[in-house]
Write an enzyme that holds these catalytic residues in place. Structure first.
Site, short mmCIF file in Angstrom:
data_model
loop_
_atom_site.label_atom_id
_atom_site.label_comp_id
_atom_site.label_asym_id
_atom_site.label_seq_id
_atom_site.Cartn_x
_atom_site.Cartn_y
_atom_site.Cartn_z
N SER A 87 -30.54 -86.58 99.55
CA SER A 87 -29.72 -87.37 98.71
C SER A 87 -28.95 -86.53 97.43
CB SER A 87 -30.07 -88.70 98.50
OG SER A 87 -31.25 -88.68 97.55
N THR A 190 -29.68 -91.38 94.20
CA THR A 190 -29.68 -90.54 93.07
C THR A 190 -31.04 -90.31 92.50
OG1 THR A 190 -27.43 -91.34 92.81
CG2 THR A 190 -28.37 -90.36 90.79
N THR A 208 -26.76 -86.20 92.31
CA THR A 208 -26.72 -86.73 93.50
C THR A 208 -25.55 -86.03 94.54
OG1 THR A 208 -26.45 -88.92 94.85
CG2 THR A 208 -25.04 -88.27 92.85
N ARG A 218 -14.33 -88.06 97.19
CA ARG A 218 -14.94 -89.26 96.49
C ARG A 218 -15.91 -88.86 95.54
NH1 ARG A 218 -20.26 -91.58 95.74
NH2 ARG A 218 -20.06 -93.53 95.15
N VAL A 219 -15.81 -89.27 94.07
CA VAL A 219 -16.62 -89.03 92.99
C VAL A 219 -17.38 -90.44 92.85
CG1 VAL A 219 -17.00 -88.39 90.81
CG2 VAL A 219 -15.27 -86.95 92.07
N GLY A 220 -18.75 -90.48 92.64
CA GLY A 220 -19.29 -91.76 92.35
C GLY A 220 -19.56 -91.91 90.68
N ASP A 221 -20.78 -92.76 90.55
CA ASP A 221 -20.86 -93.10 89.30
C ASP A 221 -21.84 -92.24 88.57
OD1 ASP A 221 -22.87 -93.77 91.26
OD2 ASP A 221 -24.13 -94.44 89.46
N THR A 241 -29.17 -95.74 90.47
CA THR A 241 -28.93 -95.40 91.80
C THR A 241 -28.46 -96.36 92.62
OG1 THR A 241 -30.25 -94.50 93.55
CG2 THR A 241 -31.42 -95.94 92.23
N GLY A 242 -27.80 -96.06 93.72
CA GLY A 242 -27.14 -97.09 94.50
C GLY A 242 -25.79 -96.94 94.73
N GLY A 244 -22.36 -96.58 94.08
CA GLY A 244 -21.92 -96.19 92.70
C GLY A 244 -20.68 -96.98 92.20
#
Ligand code: ASP
Length: 331
Positions: A87, A190, A208, A218-221, A241-242, A244
């Site tokens: 991950s 993450t 992550t 896509r970009v996450g948190d 984590t989780g 985003g």
């Protein structure tokens, strides 16, 4: 005493009873935090218990009087280098087109921050994020520009897709081929590490490969300061984590730090944030979506909490590393 002054006097008395002093017209300062005064440091806390090596490496630095910034960077690099950790970094699960794209952020006790989003072919995005923080006047670089910046700073490029990750991608594509749906979100996590050093300085690092099979681009948190990670050396630090999108909607790491500033223990602040995330992110969490947080305050006290069962974390104090299961909200 004029009415307005009397009101401010009453407010001040109440706040003073809670350990808080009114400074000027609008500023609040925590004079005596509401948590206990025992100081335990250094301390390292990391999302997920996937082998203690990241915390052990971070502790090696802290136990020799090293800085929390060096500790968190070195610690999460261990996870980025590990192909069995699918991950983050090398061996991270790819997006729906089979491309590995990575997000990372870092923040230190001076309030400095650096991040990279959607970076490809560089196995240690956390170190690129640190370079962005230390060598540029920016906070985040993304995509091709981030990769070029990394190359210019001596990072080598390589294929991050391992055989094992490719196999998982082929399996999921095969399973999803008869449906009109995009590939399901079924593999992500993450690694977020927070540390306080002997001098009481706090830093955090977050890295992550994002949600597995995400839409390309896509970009996450995780690289978003305040969402996936936040540090304020007067108060503490938090990271997540989780899913985003759920974490980002609530700017949850910043929320946790602000709740600690108001006097909450790290544990209480994590629980507060999980409830907020559930409230505003039903769309992402209604079936089986997970979001989880860790927090660390100035006294070295820690907290962790998640939306659902299954979240664990690693804690290192006094040279001893333990994996701990976190509490969760939706029973
Ligand atoms: N927060 C990460 C993201 O949404 C994934 C995870 O931690 O599970 O990119």
């Amino acid at each position: 005493m004029k009415k307005i002054n009397r009101r401010r006097f009453i407010e001040s008395s109440v706040l003073a009873g809670a350990g808080i002093t009114l400074l000027g017209k609008d500023s609040l300062a925590v004079e005596k935090p509401l948590y206990s005064n025992k100081s335990e440091r250094p301390v390292v806390i990391t999302t997920w218990d996937r082998g203690h090596e990241p915390n052990i490496k971070a502790w090696e630095i802290l136990s020799k009087g090293g800085s929390s910034l060096d500790a968190v960077e070195t610690g999460v690099r261990v996870a980025e280098d590990d192909p069995n950790n699918m991950s983050v970094g090398y061996g991270g699960l790819p997006d729906e087109t089979g491309v590995v794209t990575l997000d990372a952020s870092i923040m230190d006790w001076r309030g400095r921050a650096g991040a990279v989003g959607y970076i490809q072919n560089i196995r240690n995005p956390i170190s690129v994020a640190r370079k962005v923080m230390e060598k540029t006047r920016h906070i985040m670089l993304a995509g091709e520009g981030a990769k070029q910046f990394a190359i210019d700073n001596g990072f080598k490029t390589e294929n991050l897709l391992t055989e094992a990750s490719l196999k998982r991608w082929n399996q999921i594509k095969e399973k999803s081929k008869d449906t009109n749906f995009r590939l399901p979100n079924d593999g992500h996590d993450t690694i977020t590490m927070l540390a306080i050093d002997e001098d009481g300085n706090i830093s955090g690092a977050c890295t992550t490969s994002g949600l597995a099979w995400k839409i390309h681009g896509r970009v996450g948190d995780s690289p978003i300061i305040g969402a996936g990670l936040y540090v304020d050396n007067e108060v503490g630090a938090a990271g997540g984590t989780g899913i985003g999108e759920a974490i980002w909607r609530s700017v949850a790491s910043f929320l946790i730090v602000e709740k600690m500033r108001e006097g909450m223990f790290p544990q209480e602040a994590c629980e507060f944030a999980v409830r907020r995330v559930i409230k505003v992110s039903d769309k992402y969490l209604s079936t089986d979506g997970q979001a989880a947080f860790i927090a660390l305050n100035k006294n070295g006290e820690t907290g962790a909490y998640s939306v659902r069962t299954g979240f664990d974390y690693m804690l290192t104090k006094n040279g001893e590393t333990k994996g701990i299961k976190a509490g969760y909200e939706l029973k």
